[in-house]
Design a protein around this motif. Structure first.
Motif, PDB file in Angstrom:
ATOM      1  N   SER A 225      18.168  43.614  75.614  1.00 19.62           N
ATOM      2  CA  SER A 225      18.555  43.628  74.195  1.00 19.62           C
ATOM      3  C   SER A 225      18.749  45.062  73.727  1.00 19.62           C
ATOM      4  O   SER A 225      17.965  45.949  74.041  1.00 19.62           O
ATOM      5  N   GLY A 226      19.829  45.260  72.977  1.00 21.38           N
ATOM      6  CA  GLY A 226      20.189  46.596  72.526  1.00 21.38           C
ATOM      7  C   GLY A 226      21.331  47.191  73.306  1.00 21.38           C
ATOM      8  O   GLY A 226      21.882  48.225  72.922  1.00 21.38           O
ATOM      9  N   THR A 227      21.701  46.541  74.411  1.00 20.45           N
ATOM     10  CA  THR A 227      22.830  47.023  75.204  1.00 20.45           C
ATOM     11  C   THR A 227      24.004  46.060  75.098  1.00 20.45           C
ATOM     12  O   THR A 227      23.867  44.922  74.650  1.00 20.45           O
ATOM     13  N   VAL A 228      25.154  46.523  75.529  1.00 22.03           N
ATOM     14  CA  VAL A 228      26.320  45.673  75.749  1.00 22.03           C
ATOM     15  C   VAL A 228      26.887  46.051  77.102  1.00 22.03           C
ATOM     16  O   VAL A 228      26.646  47.146  77.613  1.00 22.03           O
ATOM     17  N   GLY A 229      27.650  45.149  77.713  1.00 22.80           N
ATOM     18  CA  GLY A 229      28.202  45.449  79.021  1.00 22.80           C
ATOM     19  C   GLY A 229      29.575  44.854  79.218  1.00 22.80           C
ATOM     20  O   GLY A 229      29.872  43.768  78.725  1.00 22.80           O
ATOM     21  N   THR A 230      30.417  45.577  79.912  1.00 27.57           N
ATOM     22  CA  THR A 230      31.733  45.061  80.281  1.00 27.57           C
ATOM     23  C   THR A 230      32.245  45.843  81.475  1.00 27.57           C
ATOM     24  O   THR A 230      31.557  46.729  82.003  1.00 27.57           O
ATOM     25  N   ARG A 231      33.448  45.522  81.907  1.00 23.92           N
ATOM     26  CA  ARG A 231      34.101  46.229  83.001  1.00 23.92           C
ATOM     27  C   ARG A 231      35.590  45.936  82.909  1.00 23.92           C
ATOM     28  O   ARG A 231      36.012  44.927  82.327  1.00 23.92           O
ATOM     29  N   SER A 232      36.400  46.791  83.500  1.00 24.57           N
ATOM     30  CA  SER A 232      37.820  46.487  83.618  1.00 24.57           C
ATOM     31  C   SER A 232      38.024  45.631  84.853  1.00 24.57           C
ATOM     32  O   SER A 232      37.217  45.640  85.784  1.00 24.57           O
ATOM     33  N   GLY A 233      39.089  44.840  84.866  1.00 26.57           N
ATOM     34  CA  GLY A 233      39.341  43.954  85.983  1.00 26.57           C
ATOM     35  C   GLY A 233      38.532  42.671  85.879  1.00 26.57           C
ATOM     36  O   GLY A 233      38.070  42.281  84.804  1.00 26.57           O
ATOM     37  N   THR A 234      38.323  42.016  87.001  1.00 22.64           N
ATOM     38  CA  THR A 234      37.643  40.725  87.009  1.00 22.64           C
ATOM     39  C   THR A 234      36.174  40.882  86.625  1.00 22.64           C
ATOM     40  O   THR A 234      35.450  41.663  87.241  1.00 22.64           O
ATOM     41  N   ILE A 235      35.739  40.121  85.630  1.00 24.05           N
ATOM     42  CA  ILE A 235      34.346  40.157  85.191  1.00 24.05           C
ATOM     43  C   ILE A 235      33.641  38.832  85.459  1.00 24.05           C
ATOM     44  O   ILE A 235      32.428  38.801  85.658  1.00 24.05           O
ATOM     45  N   MET A 236      34.399  37.716  85.506  1.00 16.42           N
ATOM     46  CA  MET A 236      33.811  36.408  85.770  1.00 16.42           C
ATOM     47  C   MET A 236      34.723  35.620  86.707  1.00 16.42           C
ATOM     48  O   MET A 236      35.947  35.822  86.718  1.00 16.42           O
ATOM     49  N   ALA A 237      34.123  34.732  87.471  1.00 10.73           N
ATOM     50  CA  ALA A 237      34.861  34.010  88.507  1.00 10.73           C
ATOM     51  C   ALA A 237      35.740  32.897  87.949  1.00 10.73           C
ATOM     52  O   ALA A 237      35.548  32.443  86.814  1.00 10.73           O
ATOM     53  N   GLY A 238      36.682  32.453  88.780  1.00 10.29           N
ATOM     54  CA  GLY A 238      37.374  31.206  88.517  1.00 10.29           C
ATOM     55  C   GLY A 238      36.490  30.066  88.975  1.00 10.29           C
ATOM     56  O   GLY A 238      35.723  30.205  89.933  1.00 10.29           O
ATOM     57  N   SER A 239      36.577  28.920  88.297  1.00 12.49           N
ATOM     58  CA  SER A 239      35.665  27.825  88.577  1.00 12.49           C
ATOM     59  C   SER A 239      36.398  26.492  88.611  1.00 12.49           C
ATOM     60  O   SER A 239      37.255  26.215  87.777  1.00 12.49           O
ATOM     61  N   GLY A 240      36.015  25.665  89.578  1.00 15.02           N
ATOM     62  CA  GLY A 240      36.541  24.314  89.662  1.00 15.02           C
ATOM     63  C   GLY A 240      35.458  23.355  90.100  1.00 15.02           C
ATOM     64  O   GLY A 240      34.388  23.764  90.569  1.00 15.02           O
ATOM     65  N   SER A 241      35.718  22.072  89.960  1.00 12.04           N
ATOM     66  CA  SER A 241      34.781  21.024  90.375  1.00 12.04           C
ATOM     67  C   SER A 241      35.434  20.128  91.419  1.00 12.04           C
ATOM     68  O   SER A 241      36.656  20.016  91.470  1.00 12.04           O
ATOM     69  N   PHE A 242      34.612  19.500  92.242  1.00 13.93           N
ATOM     70  CA  PHE A 242      35.145  18.518  93.175  1.00 13.93           C
ATOM     71  C   PHE A 242      34.240  17.288  93.198  1.00 13.93           C
ATOM     72  O   PHE A 242      33.042  17.370  92.936  1.00 13.93           O
ATOM     73  N   GLU A 243      34.853  16.151  93.474  1.00 15.89           N
ATOM     74  CA  GLU A 243      34.125  14.902  93.690  1.00 15.89           C
ATOM     75  C   GLU A 243      34.744  14.229  94.907  1.00 15.89           C
ATOM     76  O   GLU A 243      35.938  13.933  94.918  1.00 15.89           O
ATOM     77  N   ILE A 244      33.937  14.022  95.936  1.00 18.08           N
ATOM     78  CA  ILE A 244      34.416  13.453  97.189  1.00 18.08           C
ATOM     79  C   ILE A 244      33.776  12.082  97.361  1.00 18.08           C
ATOM     80  O   ILE A 244      32.547  11.955  97.359  1.00 18.08           O
ATOM     81  N   THR A 245      34.599  11.053  97.512  1.00 19.94           N
ATOM     82  CA  THR A 245      34.108   9.687  97.687  1.00 19.94           C
ATOM     83  C   THR A 245      34.384   9.221  99.112  1.00 19.94           C
ATOM     84  O   THR A 245      35.531   9.271  99.583  1.00 19.94           O
ATOM     85  N   PHE A 246      33.338   8.795  99.809  1.00 19.85           N
ATOM     86  CA  PHE A 246      33.453   8.257 101.166  1.00 19.85           C
ATOM     87  C   PHE A 246      33.248   6.753 101.115  1.00 19.85           C
ATOM     88  O   PHE A 246      32.287   6.258 100.509  1.00 19.85           O
ATOM     89  N   THR A 247      34.131   6.025 101.747  1.00 18.93           N
ATOM     90  CA  THR A 247      34.004   4.574 101.842  1.00 18.93           C
ATOM     91  C   THR A 247      33.869   4.179 103.307  1.00 18.93           C
ATOM     92  O   THR A 247      34.713   4.535 104.136  1.00 18.93           O
ATOM     93  N   GLY A 248      32.768   3.479 103.615  1.00 17.66           N
ATOM     94  CA  GLY A 248      32.528   3.042 104.988  1.00 17.66           C
ATOM     95  C   GLY A 248      32.320   1.539 105.032  1.00 17.66           C
ATOM     96  O   GLY A 248      33.016   0.787 104.350  1.00 17.66           O
ATOM     97  N   ALA A 249      31.348   1.106 105.806  1.00 16.57           N
ATOM     98  CA  ALA A 249      31.023  -0.321 105.911  1.00 16.57           C
ATOM     99  C   ALA A 249      29.512  -0.458 105.968  1.00 16.57           C
ATOM    100  O   ALA A 249      28.880  -0.061 106.954  1.00 16.57           O
ATOM    101  N   GLY A 250      28.943  -0.945 104.895  1.00 19.54           N
ATOM    102  CA  GLY A 250      27.503  -1.072 104.829  1.00 19.54           C
ATOM    103  C   GLY A 250      26.987  -2.260 105.618  1.00 19.54           C
ATOM    104  O   GLY A 250      27.749  -3.089 106.120  1.00 19.54           O
TER     105      GLY A 250
END
Length: 459
Positions: A225-250
């Protein structure tokens, strides 16, 4: 590492060079100096420095107002695309100030302060909360009143700070040399509200926006607390989600050779996807693939189910790597499924339990000049030592869509404070926002906007 590289420099020389770089954008001529006071030796620059410190004083004047609003919003958190009460509070306060506004991507709100002419700068705050149960140590009457929902990422503070900035900017509106758009954005937590607002009209507003700025509270030791921060260029990542569904034979677990085992298939896929980063990605190229959910089977231990679902997140700092990860995840999942005799479906845009599609965010890339402007005004108001050159991180932000549209800067508002109990990470049910720093966020919003309207990216 960044820290190792910085350690090779003489600290005294480094401080002098840093002062020149940070203050060149606001002074008439560069001055080699250690502090903002010494750097602004000429009369014009010294007057300008006093103006920026006046911004900080004005922000301190609205500190109690901002804290009160933040506490009001904290009681009634709302998830993405449902921020209707939050939006109503925003419109109530803007109306009381005499600030004009319009709804864009409701419940999103865009307010306008200034001359109505160019240059135009956008200040952005996100409004949504998270599906988290609050377990913080703040007094019970100040905690979330909505079970299972909490402002665990501090967006209540972001909204309150931007309203505080509106109050300060409105008080000096006749002196503003341009126009400020204050963007109160819904659905940052996975809903790509920033992109929707661009598509629904912010991109086409006239006169056009030229630059944008945003803050995120950052309750980690590197930004006390009391500071601030930044940078030039990339500062945070790109983000995605995945959902993988497997169908077999129970079937009966005693005869696995007569079944198709989705649990073994899913477990193999969890392990195989780890090699995407460990063996297929350049070690110098930051990326991750994390499986966070594995659902399979029912309640009986002697029954093999016929369906399993894996879900997780993937991230990268480089946009090309982020796009490449899609193909690798699908490739590994389908080949592993085939090896185990399972059908496989891969979805990169899964829908949440409340029917909202999870969206992808590109990396957040700060413009070099915008980051320099943010750092320079911060150093002038708070002192050189309060400005931290931060390393990029893997969390993501949909402010990235604004940063792809205009030269922009994302800055972190230091909010790690042991005394205030503000040591828990973002998205934790124990998270506490240090309210003592909120006026600094107000000051940064106001200073970035007024400085850009006065000088642009000079220096």
């Amino acid at each position: 590492s960044i820290h190792d590289d910085r350690a090779r420099f003489d600290p005294t020389v480094d401080m002098k060079l840093r002062a020149v770089l940070l203050l060149a954008a606001i002074c008439v001529a560069p001055h080699v100096a250690v502090s903002a006071d010494d750097a602004c030796a000429d009369e014009t620059c010294a007057s300008h420095l006093n103006d920026l410190r006046g911004v900080l004083a004005n922000a301190e004047d609205v500190a109690d107002y901002v804290v009160r609003l933040r506490r009001e919003l904290h009681l009634q958190p709302e998830l993405m695309w449902t921020e209707h009460e939050t939006s109503a509070v925003v419109k109530r306060e803007l109306t009381a100030m005499g600030v004009s506004f319009e709804e864009i991507s409701a419940p999103g709100v865009v307010a306008t302060i200034g001359s109505g002419s160019a240059p135009v700068v956008a200040l952005r705050a996100d409004m949504d909360a998270l599906p988290v149960t609050e377990e913080s140590d703040i007094p019970l009457e100040r905690r979330s009143q909505i079970p299972g929902k909490m402002h665990a990422c501090g967006h209540d503070g972001h909204t309150a700070m931007l309203l505080g900035a509106a109050k300060v900017l409105k008080s000096v509106e006749p002196q503003l040399r341009g126009t400020v758009r204050l963007v109160f954005q819904p659905a940052e937590e996975g809903g790509a509200g920033a992109r929707r607002m661009l598509e629904d009209g912010i991109r086409d507003m006239t006169p056009p926006i030229e630059s944008s700025f945003a803050l995120h509270n950052w309750p980690y030791p590197e930004t006390p607390s009391g500071t601030v921060g930044t940078r030039s260029g990339t500062i945070m990542a790109g983000s995605g989600s995945f959902e993988i569904t497997f169908t077999g034979a129970g079937g009966h677990a005693a005869v696995p050779h007569k079944n198709v085992d989705v649990v073994v298939c899913g477990a193999a896929t969890v392990m195989a996807t780890q090699t995407i980063v460990s063996r297929l990605t350049d070690p110098l190229d930051s990326a991750l693939v994390s499986t966070t959910i594995f659902k399979a089977g029912g309640e009986a231990s002697n029954v093999m189910g016929d369906r399993a679902v894996l879900a997780g997140t993937f991230r990268a700092l480089d946009k090309r790597t982020f796009e490449w990860l899609h193909g690798r995840i699908e490739h590994v999942a389908k080949l592993t499924g085939a090896a185990h005799g399972c059908d496989v479906d891969v979805d990169f845009f899964p829908v949440t339990s409340d029917g909202v599609r999870r969206e992808e965010y590109p990396p957040t890339v700060n413009d070099v000049k915008a980051a320099a402007l943010a750092s320079s005004v911060a150093a002038s108001m708070f002192g050189d030592d309060a400005v931290v050159d931060v390393a990029p991180v893997m969390p993501a932000e949909d402010f990235s869509f604004f940063a792809e549209e205009w030269p922009s800067a994302m800055m972190w508002l230091g909010a790690y404070n042991v005394t205030a109990g503000a040591t828990w990470p973002l998205h934790s049910g124990k998270y506490v926002l240090d309210e003592s720093v909120l006026h600094r966020g107000v000051a940064m919003h106001v200073a970035y906007a007024t400085e850009y309207m006065s000088t642009g990216f000079r220096g």
